[in-house]
Design an enzyme around this catalytic site. Structure first.
Site, mmCIF file in Angstrom:
data_model
loop_
_atom_site.group_PDB
_atom_site.id
_atom_site.type_symbol
_atom_site.label_atom_id
_atom_site.label_comp_id
_atom_site.label_asym_id
_atom_site.label_seq_id
_atom_site.Cartn_x
_atom_site.Cartn_y
_atom_site.Cartn_z
ATOM 1 N N SER A 12 -23.471 -29.633 35.817
ATOM 2 C CA SER A 12 -23.377 -28.958 37.114
ATOM 3 C C SER A 12 -24.738 -28.497 37.621
ATOM 4 C CB SER A 12 -22.406 -27.780 37.021
ATOM 5 O OG SER A 12 -22.778 -26.892 35.970
ATOM 6 N N ARG A 33 -25.515 -39.068 30.612
ATOM 7 C CA ARG A 33 -25.179 -39.603 29.292
ATOM 8 C C ARG A 33 -24.135 -40.720 29.357
ATOM 9 N NH1 ARG A 33 -27.211 -37.366 24.901
ATOM 10 N NH2 ARG A 33 -28.325 -35.409 25.092
ATOM 11 N N TYR A 50 -18.271 -32.245 37.579
ATOM 12 C CA TYR A 50 -19.071 -31.025 37.502
ATOM 13 C C TYR A 50 -19.238 -30.319 38.848
ATOM 14 C CZ TYR A 50 -20.199 -32.527 32.783
ATOM 15 O OH TYR A 50 -20.105 -32.889 31.473
ATOM 16 N N GLY A 138 -32.384 -17.432 36.006
ATOM 17 C CA GLY A 138 -32.034 -16.486 37.056
ATOM 18 C C GLY A 138 -30.581 -16.631 37.453
ATOM 19 N N LYS A 193 -27.328 -12.993 28.126
ATOM 20 C CA LYS A 193 -26.363 -12.520 29.131
ATOM 21 C C LYS A 193 -25.038 -13.250 28.982
ATOM 22 C CE LYS A 193 -26.915 -16.319 31.857
ATOM 23 N NZ LYS A 193 -25.933 -17.185 32.505
ATOM 24 N N ASP A 246 -29.280 -11.915 36.368
ATOM 25 C CA ASP A 246 -28.449 -12.950 35.769
ATOM 26 C C ASP A 246 -27.226 -12.340 35.084
ATOM 27 O OD1 ASP A 246 -27.839 -15.568 35.306
ATOM 28 O OD2 ASP A 246 -29.458 -15.957 33.904
ATOM 29 N N SER A 256 -18.609 -18.404 36.409
ATOM 30 C CA SER A 256 -19.174 -18.302 35.070
ATOM 31 C C SER A 256 -18.181 -18.794 34.021
ATOM 32 C CB SER A 256 -19.562 -16.847 34.763
ATOM 33 O OG SER A 256 -19.802 -16.674 33.385
#
EC number: 1.1.1.94
Length: 347
Positions: A12, A33, A50, A138, A193, A246, A256
């Site tokens: 992505s 790939r 993605y 970031g 994070k 982040d 996320s």
């Protein structure tokens, strides 16, 4: 102006970066790939696995031949999972220009050695000057970058020239890049994070509220600072985009995958179920294992990371982990700061 750029990794974020560069007028060679993925990008200008519903620029040319992708390029951006990073560097090495500048945007550790990605670059590409390497990090969800939503990142390098080269490469009307000399802090913030994002997802999956998540993020940032400083980072870096910035994005967004994986764990799914369901790499899982080992070996206090390690790898229930965290001994909120500046109670 560099006319040709190589982007290694058609996931992505790699695809989103390739699209930014192609829209700026670069000829972008993108390493994929799988042949079917490369064919889709070249023939249909999409990467539906993605980045669904995103039309890619025709200036992107995908290939499964990594030598063809990097050969002759003066700028190379690596965006592969941490698990494939060493292998990717080895495959690239015979084809790289000796004066090429290389940046990575991989957020994680080498699980076997605990090394950061630039440390792997320095090891595998030992004949290159470390000043040729940079890290890009970031709060930059690929989905938003691909939709041209205003985003900021940091390009960090030992060399100001290299950092500014990648700053110039990335700057676009909707993508602003800053520079930093703190490679260690930038990599640590971007990697750790993901651990806290797993915890934030678990908290929400358990049905807890904003109070819990705010506490988790804040105390999690303390852990990131603690281990980062111990490894040589500047504490100030963690107040910036690659630390706090982040962390906020990753702990609060449904984009996320670490947050989503944590949420599923909080709902009661097993780790194997979650990883199978995600279908993409969840870097926070590997980062938890690496950070746990570093903290244990160096006696660094990281209770949230240790609690998550128990949930991920020792069969501990998320609810039990929370109860143990809440029942820890009493301490100052910022114990290290209190000790460093000799804070004292007035009475």
């Amino acid at each position: 102006m560099v006319q040709q750029v190589a982007v290694i990794g058609a996931g992505s974020f790699g695809t989103a970066l390739a699209n930014v560069l192609a829209e700026k007028g670069y000829r972008v060679d993108l390493f994929a790939r799988r042949q079917d993925q490369a064919d889709e990008i070249n023939e249909h200008h999409t990467n539906k696995q993605y980045l669904p519903d995103v039309a890619l620029h025709e200036g992107i040319h995908a290939s499964v031949d990594i030598g063809q992708v990097v050969e002759g390029k003066k700028r190379v951006v690596i965006v592969t999972p941490s698990s494939a990073f060493r292998e990717t560097l080895k495959a690239m090495r015979p084809h790289l220009e000796q004066d090429a500048l290389l940046a990575h945007a991989t957020k994680g550790f080498d699980i076997d050695t605990g090394q950061r990605m630039t440390q792997l670059m320095e090891e595998v590409l030992a004949d290159f000057d470390p000043g040729q390497f940079a890290v890009i990090s970031g709060p930059s969800h690929a989905e938003e970058v691909s939709l041209r939503i205003p985003t900021t990142v940091v390009a960090a390098s030992r060399s100001q020239r290299t950092a500014e080269a990648f700053q110039d490469l990335l700057m676009a009307p909707y993508l602003r890049a800053y520079t930093s000399p703190d490679v260690i802090g930038t990599e640590i913030g971007g990697s750790l994070k993901n651990i806290i994002a797993l915890g934030a997802g678990i908290s929400d999956g358990l049905g807890f509220g904003d109070n819990t998540k705010a506490a988790l993020m804040t105390r999690g940032l303390s852990e990131i600072v603690r281990i980062g400083v111990s490894l040589g980072a500047s504490q100030m870096t963690f107040s910036g985009l690659t630390g706090l910035g982040d962390l906020i994005a990753t702990c609060t967004s449904l984009h996320s995958r670490n947050y989503r994986a944590g949420y599923a764990l909080g709902e009661g799914k097993s780790l194997s179920e979650v990883l199978a369901q995600m279908g993409m790499v969840v870097e926070g899982v590997r980062a938890t294992k690496a950070a746990y080992k570093i903290a244990r070996d160096q006696s660094i206090e990281m209770p949230i990371t240790f609690a998550l390690y128990g949930v991920l790898f020792e069969g501990k229930s998320p609810k039990t982990a929370v109860e143990e965290l809440m029942g820890r001994r009493r301490i100052h909120e910022m114990e290290e700061v209190a000790e460093a500046v000799s804070l004292r109670w007035e009475s």
